[in-house]
Design an enzyme around this catalytic site. Sequence first.
Site, short mmCIF file in Angstrom:
data_model
loop_
_atom_site.label_atom_id
_atom_site.label_comp_id
_atom_site.label_asym_id
_atom_site.label_seq_id
_atom_site.Cartn_x
_atom_site.Cartn_y
_atom_site.Cartn_z
N ARG A 118 0.89 -1.21 0.12
CA ARG A 118 -0.07 -0.08 0.10
C ARG A 118 1.04 1.14 -0.04
NH1 ARG A 118 -5.32 1.43 1.48
NH2 ARG A 118 -5.84 3.34 2.44
N HIS A 145 -6.73 0.44 -7.35
CA HIS A 145 -7.05 -0.08 -6.19
C HIS A 145 -7.62 -1.42 -6.31
CE1 HIS A 145 -7.64 -0.67 -1.84
NE2 HIS A 145 -8.41 0.52 -1.67
N GLN A 148 -10.21 -3.45 -3.95
CA GLN A 148 -11.21 -2.62 -3.37
C GLN A 148 -12.41 -3.09 -4.62
OE1 GLN A 148 -12.23 -0.37 -0.82
NE2 GLN A 148 -14.18 -0.93 -1.74
N ASP A 241 -16.61 8.44 -3.67
CA ASP A 241 -15.32 8.33 -2.64
C ASP A 241 -14.83 9.68 -2.25
OD1 ASP A 241 -12.85 7.37 -1.27
OD2 ASP A 241 -11.91 6.94 -3.36
N CYS A 281 -16.20 3.28 -0.34
CA CYS A 281 -14.96 2.41 0.02
C CYS A 281 -14.51 2.76 1.50
CB CYS A 281 -13.82 2.62 -0.87
SG CYS A 281 -12.91 3.94 -1.06
N ARG A 308 -14.05 -6.81 1.77
CA ARG A 308 -12.50 -6.47 1.54
C ARG A 308 -11.75 -7.62 2.26
NH1 ARG A 308 -10.03 -1.69 0.95
NH2 ARG A 308 -8.22 -2.88 1.02
#
Length: 330
Positions: A118, A145, A148, A241, A281, A308
């Site tokens: 990450r 991502h 996700q 988001d 998310c 997730r």
Amino acid sequence: MTMMSATPAEIRHLISIKDLSDDEFKSLINRAEYYKKIFKSNDSTELQKQHLKLLGKTVALIFTKRSTRTRISTEGAAAFFGGQPMFLGKDDIQLGVNESFYDTTKVVSSMVSCIFARVNRHQDILNLAKDSSVPIINALCDRFHPLQAICDMLTIKEHLDYENNKLKMAWIGDANNVINDMAIAALKLGIDVSVATPPGIELEREIKDAGERVAAENNCQFTCTHDSLAACKDAHILVTDTFVSMGEEFAKEAKLKQFAGFQINSNLCSVAAPNFKFMHCLPRHEEEVTEEVFYGENSIVFEEAENRLYAAMAAIDIFVNHKGDFNSKP
């Protein structure tokens, strides 16, 4: 599309959804769905069987950005398969301080079974993948991502059944890493996608081109607009988001002015399909969506967050346990 399996000398990495064939991406969703059932069954015999897959192994988590869902889900997925998660934050290792990316990658990958990364820059993911001797799983960078996107499509499958219903997804917000993967993911499943961004903000040309190609292959619609109300019309999924990403806090005031009219509220929801679902998310801020929508009966944000965990399980199982063989059985 034909699935591609890794040869013994080839390492498959999870960098972005656009790198996968349609069938490979569907395999990840189905694998996540499978492990969700096992995890929730509490069948001790089955759980013990899964726990042996990475017993005695270590899973590295190189995180240069803070997180909640990503850290919990990746550590949980590693533990599910019997692996020991090792969190390596930016203050824990020499990366970027007095050791090169190459040296760090060679050393870390020699001792672990895979690396969840990450990071800030997409180039960091590419550098890791270039020099690593184990699979790199992109747990977020500034362009993509993919974990996700896997969990989002699993959530849509559970609530709206994209296999048996024609759906439309509307993204209202920024052109960022989440929609870069989510748009391609939805189009791979035959879901129409409408992306609404404020004037002056556009999806990357590479993402647009990939989206248009996948949409044509799967006979679905992919549109980009600056009209948030038009994008939401008849949509079954409304999603947004953060408008101010990590590292952009200095520009918050200007960003909020730019995003005026892009909050998902009762006005936008009124033109959506009657059975629409709202997704995010997380973490969520009030300028992106009203509390009425976020906590309302159409919201599936917390189911989405839980998924997730199963997305991370699917990634480990295919890329690590089965060495990139998408045709393998769980």
